[in-house]
Enzyme design. Structure first.
Site, PDB file in Angstrom:
ATOM      1  N   SER A 102      -3.491  -5.399  -1.375  1.00  0.00           N
ATOM      2  CA  SER A 102      -2.781  -5.278  -2.649  1.00  0.00           C
ATOM      3  C   SER A 102      -1.757  -4.166  -2.521  1.00  0.00           C
ATOM      4  CB  SER A 102      -3.757  -4.953  -3.784  1.00  0.00           C
ATOM      5  OG  SER A 102      -3.065  -4.568  -4.967  1.00  0.00           O
ATOM      6  N   TYR A 159     -10.505   0.710  -6.559  1.00  0.00           N
ATOM      7  CA  TYR A 159      -9.734  -0.450  -6.122  1.00  0.00           C
ATOM      8  C   TYR A 159      -8.607  -0.016  -5.189  1.00  0.00           C
ATOM      9  CZ  TYR A 159      -6.984  -4.757  -6.384  1.00  0.00           C
ATOM     10  OH  TYR A 159      -6.280  -5.897  -6.073  1.00  0.00           O
TER      11      TYR A 159
END
Length: 230
Positions: free
Chosen positions: A148, A166
């Protein structure tokens, strides 16, 4: 050679984790459209059933496996099921992931471990298993890790949203990809990462909802403070 032939995957087998919806399902469909047989995994059997019907309706041969990748002991059995059905695994797409929103100072231990276990630990353990079972013996394979852009920077303060686990897990995945590519490249195994930005997926829609909510609350608080000052 035509472009179509360059992308031809006839006879190849692809395993896609988190393949029942969102990006995972789209990638399974794309790989199947190019001729690959696909195996998709996810936790929810009902979503897998819907994904299976969708892929079969598009003429794609598919195997569905319901499992929880954060339960690492299930990983060898999952690989067993794919190899038993299709004989090998040529392509592994490590897509399944999780996130958690909380300020760093209040981030729960269990939430940190949940994100790390799925976003980095499970991806390594599965890559290791597929490598040993299918790719290293044949000196051939492709591994695609879905990282990501969050793994490349910290969240802007104005977002009002902390996702440190994350971000950290995706940053770790980017460098794990580099390290594994360097180590397994001599065995003709390509390891690459894709770092998407915003996509139309269930997880992204939930993050966007929270972001809009947080920004709205922040702007309301700023307006109230200006009123008080005036």
């Amino acid at each position: 050679m035509s472009v179509k032939n360059l992308f031809d995957l006839t006879g190849k087998v692809a395993l896609i984790t988190g393949g029942s919806r969102g990006l995972g399902l789209q990638m399974a469909e794309a790989l199947g459209e190019m001729g690959a047989k696909v195996a998709i995994t996810a936790r929810k059997a009902d979503e897998l059933k819907e994904a299976e019907a969708h892929l079969k309706a598009n003429g794609i041969e598919v195997l569905t496996i319901s499992n929880d990748l954060s339960k690492f002991e299930q990983i060898p059995g999952m690989v067993d099921a794919v190899v038993a059905k299709f004989g090998t695994i040529d392509i592994l797409v490590n897509n399944a992931g999780a996130t958690w929103g909380a300020p760093a100072e209040d981030h729960p231990d269990d939430a940190w471990n949940k994100v790390m276990n799925l976003n980095i630990n499970a991806m390594f353990f599965l890559s290791r298993e597929v490598g040993k079972r299918s790719m290293l013996p044949r000196r051939s394979g492709k591994i695609i890790n879905i990282a990501s852009i969050a793994g490349l920077y910290g969240n802007p303060p104005g977002w009002g949203m902390g996702t440190i686990a994350y971000n950290a897990s995706k940053g770790a995945l980017v460098n794990m990809t580099r390290a594994l590519a360097a180590e397994w490249g001599r065995h003709n195994i390509n390891v690459n990462a894709v770092s998407p930005g915003a996509t139309n997926s269930p997880m992204r829609r939930e993050v966007l909802r929270q972001l809009i909510e947080n920004v709205g609350e922040q702007k309301a608080a700023e307006r109230e403070e200006r009123v008080k000052r005036n």
